[in-house]
Every structure is written in structure tokens, then in C-alpha cells.
Design an enzyme around this catalytic site. Structure first.
Site, mmCIF file in Angstrom:
data_model
loop_
_atom_site.group_PDB
_atom_site.id
_atom_site.type_symbol
_atom_site.label_atom_id
_atom_site.label_comp_id
_atom_site.label_asym_id
_atom_site.label_seq_id
_atom_site.Cartn_x
_atom_site.Cartn_y
_atom_site.Cartn_z
ATOM 1 C CD GLU A 392 -3.229 0.636 2.068
ATOM 2 O OE1 GLU A 392 -4.347 0.262 1.681
ATOM 3 O OE2 GLU A 392 -2.959 0.811 3.283
ATOM 4 C CG HIS A 421 7.384 -30.140 3.257
ATOM 5 N ND1 HIS A 421 8.004 -31.343 3.038
ATOM 6 C CD2 HIS A 421 8.034 -29.561 4.291
ATOM 7 C CE1 HIS A 421 8.968 -31.503 3.928
ATOM 8 N NE2 HIS A 421 9.012 -30.443 4.692
ATOM 9 C CE LYS A 526 -11.703 2.261 1.455
ATOM 10 N NZ LYS A 526 -11.091 3.261 2.337
HETATM 11 O O1 LIG Z 1 -8.840 2.264 9.940
HETATM 12 P P1 LIG Z 1 -9.800 2.559 8.837
HETATM 13 O O2 LIG Z 1 -10.016 4.014 8.654
HETATM 14 O O3 LIG Z 1 -11.075 1.813 9.026
HETATM 15 O O4 LIG Z 1 -9.147 2.069 7.510
HETATM 16 C C1 LIG Z 1 -8.903 0.736 7.227
HETATM 17 C C2 LIG Z 1 -8.141 0.634 5.929
HETATM 18 O O5 LIG Z 1 -8.922 1.297 4.944
HETATM 19 C C3 LIG Z 1 -8.380 1.464 3.654
HETATM 20 O O6 LIG Z 1 -8.461 0.312 2.926
HETATM 21 C C4 LIG Z 1 -6.984 1.979 3.655
HETATM 22 O O7 LIG Z 1 -6.428 1.839 2.384
HETATM 23 C C5 LIG Z 1 -6.117 1.283 4.663
HETATM 24 O O8 LIG Z 1 -4.875 1.913 4.745
HETATM 25 C C6 LIG Z 1 -6.778 1.286 6.009
HETATM 26 O O9 LIG Z 1 -5.945 0.643 6.941
#
Ligand SMILES: O=P(O)(O)OC[C@H]1O[C@H](O)[C@H](O)[C@@H](O)[C@@H]1O
Length: 613
Positions: A392, A421, A526
Site C-alpha cells: 500500500e 513442502h 470503494k
Molecule cells: O482504519 P480505517 O479508517 O477503518 O481504515 C482501514 C483501511 O482502509 C483502507 O483500505 C486503507 O487503504 C487502509 O490503509 C486502512 O488501513
């Protein structure tokens, strides 16, 4: 252990840097004698070299050079001694001798590292190291609050740590207890990405066999997975501390996990608020929910700590402390490593050595994957943890100047000797698209527990032998490897290896000129997911309208797509219908799944208020 420390002491190393060329054979970049077959990308030559590794094919000369290298154990031993790094206070060693970088390459990198060290120094002093999001990057401050550029933040870090420790102590001692049980016995951690991977790795690595509270994770929006975790808790739900972790406080998967857990509490007649804890940024959706509903506790996250480097904030520290893990030792290990990786002497900086090896092995363009092989069961999740930290951070389309670079380093791995293995066969003989990192742990068992299962040999000796054998076998076939050795898996050493890789990623990002601290690509997935759910509502609304007619009007996919004003989304509409149909939703689909054109759909019940609209 004292004798080993002595063996590895720097005083035994030759003072002069060996010329790699003087060694019989290590491969050189940019020259005709390059030894390893390579499949790197043909573009982007980051160093000022006469030829890239990709220009050089798998020639006889290369094979000869590789063989020569294997034949000269003396030269290899000298290279080992010359490059071996040790951090005595941590009992940590780094061996980069099985990476074939040349002296010329090191000289070039030393030059490049000047800028990387400067950028890191500025980052630690509070510069806006994440320009896209206008944020400081301060995970190093979490383990040395005296570095914080603002006094208020120092107090915040220290107070939070104190409150984590006292809350955990009170929970473990039963001073804070759930309404209908004498004490908390279980933790259910709800979070995803950086809000899960660190706590999961730390729990697997360090939780004692009988922790004061056992931990489980909900780290997805998979209903069956969530049901499984809740079912496994059974009646112990009444003594479960639910820790909801989300930096942003608005991640849909985490919200869904929370809603599912709250439903389970309601159905069990339990009061969730009395057992719920939130770890999130102040005033986030989650923070406001927890405050309004009067949850048991709330702990802060900070905008200057990224999710993937949050394991030493409340995100990782609270769950760890509740499992009886010495979190101050974790912080100490990280702080010692931070200090060790601040030196601007490349050879004495383990994070810089790692970054240099990554650059060498992957041509600075991610042309080879990083295979992480810890020979210790408790470190199984290290590769998964590193996947987010490395991929990331480094997997970026644009560099800091806006050029398209499509950077990254692919990370995967599991554990040795188990993998011997499974996929080591390919690593030894198959496609040469990786470099390995062995994580070695010297201490096999706690003192006094070992025994010889055959004369002179313990179970741990076998593990040791497998690691060394694999390292040698890979090298003998021209496959490079790094070895990180720690004496024991302790809170201190785990804190240290996390800090080591955090800094290596930051330095590598500077070397390749990218922003390691944002993740713009994650948003696309997202956004697309949200669009699918929005389309699903439109489909339901269209079907509802047709199903309220008398007689009911079953619709073809084309008709639905047309009425949704989304003819280009017909495939997605088909998938939406297939998914809902498979889950016994209100929708009735006639025809054959295998031939979408035959499908006709209507709703089993008409909703005159059209709640889907
Ligand atoms: O901790 P949050 O705000 O719920 O985010 C959870 C995750 O969300 C996204 O996928 C980001 O890319 C991550 O870097 C992050 O850790």
C-alpha cells in the site's frame, strides 16, 4: 547467547570494504558479467548505468559467474563478514551477503541515500511528508514522544499510553467488568486493513498460551465469517470486550461488523454499550456513535499516523496489553530500531541496507517479488502484515513529480519449513521472479524445555537446518536472499522488526521518489462498490414498480437495464440479480442462470411505498 554476540561483534569484521568484483563472481549491474537470468521490465532505468539488468540475457558468462561464486566459499565468507550488520541491544542481525549488489552500485546508492535520509529527517521533524493529504507522518513519535514537533501532541501520546495501560490493567484485574459476568474473558476486534493486520500479527507472535483475554477478529464484511466468530464465542459473548477499530471511523466493512455484533448482543439480551470500546479519530462517525451511545471507553487515533503504521498506537497497543503483552517493551524495541536506522551511514543502517537490497533485487521498479520466509510459526502473519505496509505504501501510479511510474514491490510468504513442502520447489528451480527474506529466530524454545530427539539433534535443529539448507540451495541456483536474525520472539524484537520495515519502506519510497503515505488507488474500489450498491437499489425500485402492477410484469435484463437508464450496466445487473436470487431475497428470477438472456425477474412482494427508491 553471549558467545554468539561475541562471534558477531563488529570488531571481527574486516575494516576494509571488500570489492565485490574482487570476489570471484557476484553479479554486477551494468556490466556484461551480470549473472542472474532476469525478466525485468524493459523500461525505466533508474540508475545511471551503461546497461540495465534487463538488457543482459541469461548468458554462458552469467552461468559461469554464478558457478564461480558458489565455488568460492572463502570469498563468500568474507563478503558475509564484511556486510553483516548487528544491533546488540536488540540481538538482531541482518545479512545481505546473498544479494549480489556491486561496489559501484553501493557508491551510487550512497549518493541517492543522502536525499532519502534528509527526507526522513524532515519527516520526523514534522514536515508535511504526505503532500497529497497535507498531513504530517508521525508514527516514529509514538515510541519516542520527545521527537514530537508540538508539545500538545507529546502530552497526548503519553496520556494515551498511560490510559491504555491502566484500562488494560483494570480489565484484566476485573475492576472493570461486563454487566453479567465477573470479568472479561474475550476480545472481539472489529476492524480491517491497518486496523486489523497489526493487532493480528502481534497477537499471533506474542500472545501467551493462556492470555488474560483471548482475541478474535472480524476483519471483513463476509456474513458467514462474522457468524462464525460470534458462534465461536457462544455464551462468552457476555464476557466479550468488543474493540471497534477504525482510524477514519467510516469504513463500511467495519461498520457492518459493528452492526452485526450489536445485533448479536441484542439477540442475546446484552447491553453492547457496556462492552464496547472504540479506537478512532476524534469526532469521526464511530467516535460520535460511541460517545452518544455511551460505550465503555474510547481511545484516540491521530491523523498523523497512517493505518498501516498504526500498530504502535492504541490500535495495536490496547489489544496487545489486554492479552498480557508487554507493550512498553514493544515500544522500546521499536525506539531502539528507530535510533539505529537514523544513522546516515548506509552500511550501519539496517533499514537502508534492506531498501538498497530491494532496489538492487527489483531494479528499483519492482521487477522481482519479495518472498518473506519466517522460520517460526509465531511469525506466520508477518508477510501478511508486510503486504499492506509495503504494497500500500509503494504500489503507486505516479511519482512525486507526477510522472507515471507504476511502482511497487509484491510481498508474499508463509513460513518455513512448511513452505519447503509447498512452493520452495518453484523458488529453487522455477521462474526467477523473486528474492527471498529469511527471518531466523535463534532461540528454539524457552530455556529448560529442549531435548534431543536423536543423538545431538533437537527439533529446533531441524528447523535451523531447513532454513540454512534452503538459503544455500537458493543461492546455489542464483536466487538472492536477505536474512534477518533475531535471538528470540519477544515484544522487544517484534517492535524492532516492525520499525525496521517501516523505515525501510520510507527510505525505499524516497529512492524511487514516491509518496509512501497515501493510498489513492484504494478509493477507486470503494467508489465502484458504492456504485454497485446504488445500482442494486435502482434495480429493486424498477422491479418493485413492475411487480406492483396487476398482473405482475416480469422483466428481462434488457428491460431492467433500460428502465434503470443503465444499458451499459447490463452485466452488473445480471450479477446483482444472481446474487440476490442465491440469497433468497424478495426477488424471483425465472429462466436459466447459465443463459442470462432467458432470465425474467419480478419481486415476490410489492412495496407500494417503494422503500428501494
Ligand atoms: O482504519 P480505517 O479508517 O477503518 O481504515 C482501514 C483501511 O482502509 C483502507 O483500505 C486503507 O487503504 C487502509 O490503509 C486502512 O488501513
Amino acid at each position: 547467547m553471549a558467545s554468539l554476540s561475541g562471534l558477531f561483534s563488529s570488531s571481527l569484521k574486516p575494516s576494509k570494504t571488500l570489492s565485490v568484483k574482487a570476489l570471484s563472481a557476484p553479479p554486477t549491474r551494468g556490466g556484461d558479467s551480470f549473472s542472474f537470468p532476469h525478466t525485468s521490465k524493459p523500461t525505466h532505468l533508474p540508475l545511471t548505468l551503461s546497461a540495465s539488468r534487463s538488457d543482459i540475457s541469461h548468458t554462458d558468462a552469467a552461468t559461469a559467474a554464478k558457478k564461480e561464486l558458489i565455488k568460492d566459499p572463502d570469498a563468500l565468507w568474507k563478503r558475509y563478514l564484511d556486510w553483516l550488520y548487528q544491533q546488540k541491544d536488540l540481538g538482531l542481525y541482518l545479512d545481505v551477503s546473498r544479494v549480489g549488489f556491486t561496489d559501484e552500485f553501493v557508491v551510487d546508492m550512497e549518493h541517492r541515500f543522502k536525499a532519502a535520509f534528509k527526507a526522513m529527517d524532515e519527516l520526523e521533524k514534522g514536515s508535511i511528508a504526505n503532500p497529497d493529504e497535507g498531513r504530517m507522518v508521525g508514527h516514529y513519535w509514538l515510541r519516542n514522544s520527545s521527537l514530537v514537533p508540538k508539545p500538545t501532541l507529546k502530552t497526548l501520546i503519553e496520556n494515551t499510553l498511560d490510559s491504555i495501560c491502566s484500562f488494560a490493567d483494570d480489565i484484566i484485574a476485573g475492576k472493570i467488568k461486563p454487566p453479567s459476568s465477573p470479568r472479561f474473558t474475550q476480545i472481539l476486534s472489529v476492524g480491517i486493513g491497518g486496523s486489523a493486520l497489526g493487532p493480528q500479527f502481534v497477537a499471533e507472535a506474542l500472545a501467551p498460551d493462556n492470555p488474560p483475554l483471548k482475541i478474535r477478529f472480524i476483519d471483513n464484511t463476509d456474513p458467514a465469517g462474522i457468524d462464525h466468530q460470534i458462534a465461536q464465542l457462544g455464551p462468552e459473548l457476555a464476557s466479550t470486550l468488543v474493540i471497534v477499530i477504525s482510524k477514519s471511523g467510516g469504513t463500511p466493512e467495519t461498520r457492518n461488523g459493528l452492526l452485526e455484533v450489536q445485533k448479536a448482543f441484542r439477540e442475546a439480551g446484552l447491553n453492547f454499550a457496556k462492552q464496547g470500546v472504540a479506537i478512532t479519530q476524534e469526532n469521526s462517525l464511530l467516535d460520535n456513535t460511541a460517545r452518544i451511545e455511551g460505550w465503555l471507553a474510547r481511545f484516540p487515533m491521530y491523523d498523523w499516523v497512517g493505518g498501516r503504521t498504526s500498530v504502535m498506537s492504541a490500535v495495536g497497543l490496547l489489544p496487545a496489553a489486554l492479552q498480557g503483552i508487554d507493550i512498553r517493551e514493544m515500544l522500546t524495541g521499536a525506539a531502539i530500531m528507530d535510533e539505529a536506522t537514523r544513522t546516515t551511514s548506509l552500511k550501519n543502517n539496517p533499514a537502508a541496507l534492506l531498501a538498497m537490497c530491494w532496489y538492487w533485487a527489483s531494479d528499483g521498479v519492482g521487477s522481482k517479488d519479495m518472498v518473506i520466509l519466517p522460520y517460526k510459526d509465531s511469525l506466520l502473519l508477518f508477510s501478511r502484515y508486510l503486504q499492506q505496509l509495503v504494497m500500500e505504501s509503494l504500489g503507486k501510479e505516479f511519482d512525486l513529480d507526477g510522472n507515471t511510474v507504476n511502482q511497487g514491490l509484491t510481498v508474499y510468504g508463509n513460513k518455513g519449513s512448511t513452505d519447503q513442502h509447498a512452493y520452495i520447489q518453484q523458488l529453487r528451480e522455477g521462474v526467477h521472479n523473486f528474492f527471498a527474506t529469511f527471518i531466523e529466530v535463534l532461540r528454539d524454545r524457552p530455556p529448560g524445555h529442549d531435548w534431543e530427539l536423536e543423538p545431538g539433534v533437537t527439533c529446533g535443529d531441524y528447523l535451523f537446518g531447513m532454513l540454512q539448507g534452503t538459503r544455500s540451495a537458493l543461492y546455489a541456483n542464483g536466487r538472492e536472499s536477505i536474512s534477518v536474525t533475531i535471538e528470540e520472539v519477544t515484544p522487544r524484537s517484534v517492535g524492532a522488526i516492525i520499525a525496521l520495515y517501516e523505515r525501510a519502506v520510507g527510505l525505499y519510497a524516497s529512492l524511487v521518489n514516491i509518496n509512501a503515505y497515501h493510498q489513492p488507488g484504494v478509493e477507486a474500489g470503494k467508489k465502484a462498490a458504492a456504485e454497485v450498491l446504488a445500482l442494486q437499489k435502482r434495480v429493486l425500485s424498477v422491479l418493485n414498480e413492475a411487480s406492483c402492477k396487476d398482473p405482475v410484469e416480469p422483466l428481462t435484463l434488457d428491460e431492467i437495464a433500460d428502465r434503470c437508464h443503465a444499458p451499459e450496466e447490463i452485466e452488473m445487473i445480471y450479477k446483482i440479480i444472481a446474487h440476490m436470487s442465491a440469497n433468497d431475497r424478495v426477488l424471483i428470477a425465472e429462466g436459466s442462470c447459465g443463459s442470462p438472456r432467458s432470465v425474467k425477474v419480478y419481486l415476490g412482494e410489492c412495496n407500494v411505498d417503494d422503500m428501494y427508491a
